[in-house]
Design an enzyme around this catalytic site. Structure first.
Site, PDB file in Angstrom:
ATOM      1  N   ASN A  51       0.852  -1.189   0.000  1.00  0.00           N
ATOM      2  CA  ASN A  51       0.000   0.000   0.000  1.00  0.00           C
ATOM      3  C   ASN A  51       0.895   1.250   0.000  1.00  0.00           C
ATOM      4  O   ASN A  51       2.111   1.163  -0.078  1.00  0.00           O
ATOM      5  CB  ASN A  51      -0.928  -0.058   1.221  1.00  0.00           C
ATOM      6  N   HIS A  79      21.876   2.136  15.681  1.00  0.00           N
ATOM      7  CA  HIS A  79      23.155   2.718  16.107  1.00  0.00           C
ATOM      8  C   HIS A  79      23.681   1.940  17.298  1.00  0.00           C
ATOM      9  O   HIS A  79      22.905   1.480  18.137  1.00  0.00           O
ATOM     10  CB  HIS A  79      22.962   4.173  16.571  1.00  0.00           C
ATOM     11  N   ALA A 106      -1.214  -1.518   8.924  1.00  0.00           N
ATOM     12  CA  ALA A 106      -0.928  -0.097   8.713  1.00  0.00           C
ATOM     13  C   ALA A 106      -0.070   0.487   9.828  1.00  0.00           C
ATOM     14  O   ALA A 106      -0.294   0.218  11.013  1.00  0.00           O
ATOM     15  CB  ALA A 106      -2.241   0.673   8.634  1.00  0.00           C
ATOM     16  N   ALA A 124      -2.103  -3.366  13.114  1.00  0.00           N
ATOM     17  CA  ALA A 124      -1.846  -1.953  12.834  1.00  0.00           C
ATOM     18  C   ALA A 124      -1.203  -1.274  14.042  1.00  0.00           C
ATOM     19  O   ALA A 124      -1.596  -1.513  15.187  1.00  0.00           O
ATOM     20  CB  ALA A 124      -3.155  -1.261  12.476  1.00  0.00           C
ATOM     21  N   GLU A 130      11.023  -8.081  18.488  1.00  0.00           N
ATOM     22  CA  GLU A 130      11.543  -9.450  18.630  1.00  0.00           C
ATOM     23  C   GLU A 130      10.998 -10.296  17.492  1.00  0.00           C
ATOM     24  O   GLU A 130       9.938  -9.985  16.931  1.00  0.00           O
ATOM     25  CB  GLU A 130      11.075 -10.063  19.956  1.00  0.00           C
TER      26      GLU A 130
HETATM   27  C1  LIG Z   1      -5.117  -7.502  14.206  1.00  0.00           C
HETATM   28  C2  LIG Z   1      -6.375  -7.326  13.380  1.00  0.00           C
HETATM   29  C3  LIG Z   1      -6.188  -8.034  12.023  1.00  0.00           C
HETATM   30  C4  LIG Z   1      -7.593  -7.908  14.090  1.00  0.00           C
HETATM   31  O1  LIG Z   1      -7.371  -9.262  14.463  1.00  0.00           O
HETATM   32  P1  LIG Z   1      -8.472 -10.045  15.282  1.00  0.00           P
HETATM   33  O2  LIG Z   1      -7.907 -11.291  15.826  1.00  0.00           O
HETATM   34  O3  LIG Z   1      -9.717 -10.101  14.464  1.00  0.00           O
HETATM   35  O4  LIG Z   1      -8.642  -9.050  16.504  1.00  0.00           O
HETATM   36  P2  LIG Z   1      -9.861  -8.737  17.418  1.00  0.00           P
HETATM   37  O5  LIG Z   1     -10.487  -7.483  16.895  1.00  0.00           O
HETATM   38  O6  LIG Z   1     -10.719  -9.969  17.613  1.00  0.00           O
HETATM   39  O7  LIG Z   1      -9.081  -8.422  18.768  1.00  0.00           O
HETATM   40  C5  LIG Z   1      -8.358  -9.429  19.449  1.00  0.00           C
HETATM   41  C6  LIG Z   1      -7.495  -8.735  20.485  1.00  0.00           C
HETATM   42  O8  LIG Z   1      -6.429  -8.065  19.800  1.00  0.00           O
HETATM   43  C7  LIG Z   1      -6.449  -6.682  20.150  1.00  0.00           C
HETATM   44  N1  LIG Z   1      -6.068  -5.901  18.985  1.00  0.00           N
HETATM   45  C8  LIG Z   1      -6.684  -5.855  17.783  1.00  0.00           C
HETATM   46  N2  LIG Z   1      -6.042  -5.030  16.961  1.00  0.00           N
HETATM   47  C9  LIG Z   1      -4.999  -4.538  17.651  1.00  0.00           C
HETATM   48  C10 LIG Z   1      -3.992  -3.606  17.333  1.00  0.00           C
HETATM   49  N3  LIG Z   1      -3.916  -3.045  16.115  1.00  0.00           N
HETATM   50  N4  LIG Z   1      -3.063  -3.334  18.256  1.00  0.00           N
HETATM   51  C11 LIG Z   1      -3.126  -3.907  19.498  1.00  0.00           C
HETATM   52  N5  LIG Z   1      -4.067  -4.790  19.863  1.00  0.00           N
HETATM   53  C12 LIG Z   1      -5.001  -5.091  18.942  1.00  0.00           C
HETATM   54  C13 LIG Z   1      -7.878  -6.395  20.569  1.00  0.00           C
HETATM   55  O9  LIG Z   1      -7.940  -5.257  21.402  1.00  0.00           O
HETATM   56  C14 LIG Z   1      -8.250  -7.665  21.278  1.00  0.00           C
HETATM   57  O10 LIG Z   1      -7.721  -7.647  22.576  1.00  0.00           O
HETATM   58  P3  LIG Z   1      -8.532  -8.310  23.817  1.00  0.00           P
HETATM   59  O11 LIG Z   1      -8.629  -9.766  23.479  1.00  0.00           O
HETATM   60  O12 LIG Z   1      -7.638  -8.011  24.982  1.00  0.00           O
HETATM   61  O13 LIG Z   1      -9.842  -7.620  23.825  1.00  0.00           O
HETATM   62  C15 LIG Z   1      -6.721  -5.834  13.174  1.00  0.00           C
HETATM   63  O14 LIG Z   1      -7.015  -5.216  14.438  1.00  0.00           O
HETATM   64  C16 LIG Z   1      -5.653  -5.041  12.487  1.00  0.00           C
HETATM   65  O15 LIG Z   1      -4.717  -4.504  13.087  1.00  0.00           O
HETATM   66  N6  LIG Z   1      -5.791  -4.966  11.142  1.00  0.00           N
HETATM   67  C17 LIG Z   1      -4.860  -4.269  10.298  1.00  0.00           C
HETATM   68  C18 LIG Z   1      -5.620  -3.255   9.438  1.00  0.00           C
HETATM   69  C19 LIG Z   1      -4.725  -2.666   8.406  1.00  0.00           C
HETATM   70  O16 LIG Z   1      -3.571  -2.464   8.635  1.00  0.00           O
HETATM   71  N7  LIG Z   1      -5.249  -2.418   7.215  1.00  0.00           N
HETATM   72  C20 LIG Z   1      -4.444  -1.998   6.109  1.00  0.00           C
HETATM   73  C21 LIG Z   1      -4.764  -2.856   4.935  1.00  0.00           C
HETATM   74  S1  LIG Z   1      -3.422  -3.012   3.778  1.00  0.00           S
END
Ligand SMILES: CC(C)(COP(=O)(O)OP(=O)(O)OC[C@H]1O[C@@H](n2cnc3c(N)ncnc32)[C@H](O)[C@@H]1OP(=O)(O)O)[C@@H](O)C(=O)NCCC(=O)NCCS
Length: 151
Positions: A51, A79, A106, A124, A130
């Protein structure tokens, strides 16, 4: 040198920094949106989507079928910790490896020396300090495993 495979769709605003000694190699069917900067040496596999506005630094290797979200930073630069008057001492590049089939969300930052396993997801906004095993979701700062995915 810059080597691009077949059927690439690469926006003209993607920047490739390379020269006779430093190669950037991109596999087949690359699809890169605008704004990403690559500084070689970098190797990218086949069927990789990037992207907009990723920042990809020297000694990065990206596998096949990887998706990279907007504003991702693969920062191999680091560094030595210097004395108090300048803590950022001598520069080095610790390699980053992104495993096949993985998805980097993202604005994630991956620091030098880290390997992301195959089939894994970096949520994201994560800062990955690690190695990440295969088939997990990691997230947070610093990134921790959120859950395991089926292989
Ligand atoms: C990680 C992701 C894929 C979701 O995964 P999931 O397993 O369906 O996650 P859920 O929404 O069920 O959440 C599960 C746990 O992860 C946590 N979590 C979800 N996204 C998170 C993030 N970005 N950072 C930290 N924790 C996150 C939730 O808070 C939840 O925690 P809990 O169990 O303590 O409540 C999604 O949040 C994400 O980050 N997607 C990326 C979007 C993106 O970058 N798009 C660009 C497209 S190119």
């Amino acid at each position: 040198m810059l080597e691009i495979g077949d059927d690439a769709r690469i926006d003209k605003r993607v920047q490739f920094n390379h020269n006779d000694e430093v190669t950037i190699r991109v596999g087949d069917r690359a699809k890169f949106y605008r704004g990403t900067e690559f500084t070689g040496p970098v190797t990218v596999g086949d069927d990789v989507f990037i992207n907009r506005d990723a920042y990809i630094r020297p000694h990065t290797t990206i596998g096949d079928r990887v998706n990279i979200g907007p504003f991702v930073r693969l920062v191999t630069d680091t560094h030595e910790i210097g004395p108090a008057e300048r803590r950022a001492g001598a520069v080095r590049h610790d390699p980053i490896v992104i495993g096949d089939g993985s998805w980097i969300g993202a604005s994630a930052t991956i620091v030098g020396g880290v390997t992301i396993g195959s089939g894994s997801i970096v949520a994201a906004g994560a800062v990955v300090t690690e190695d990440v095993p295969d088939n997990v979701i990691v997230g947070g700062v610093p990134a921790k495993t959120l859950r395991t995915l089926p292989a």
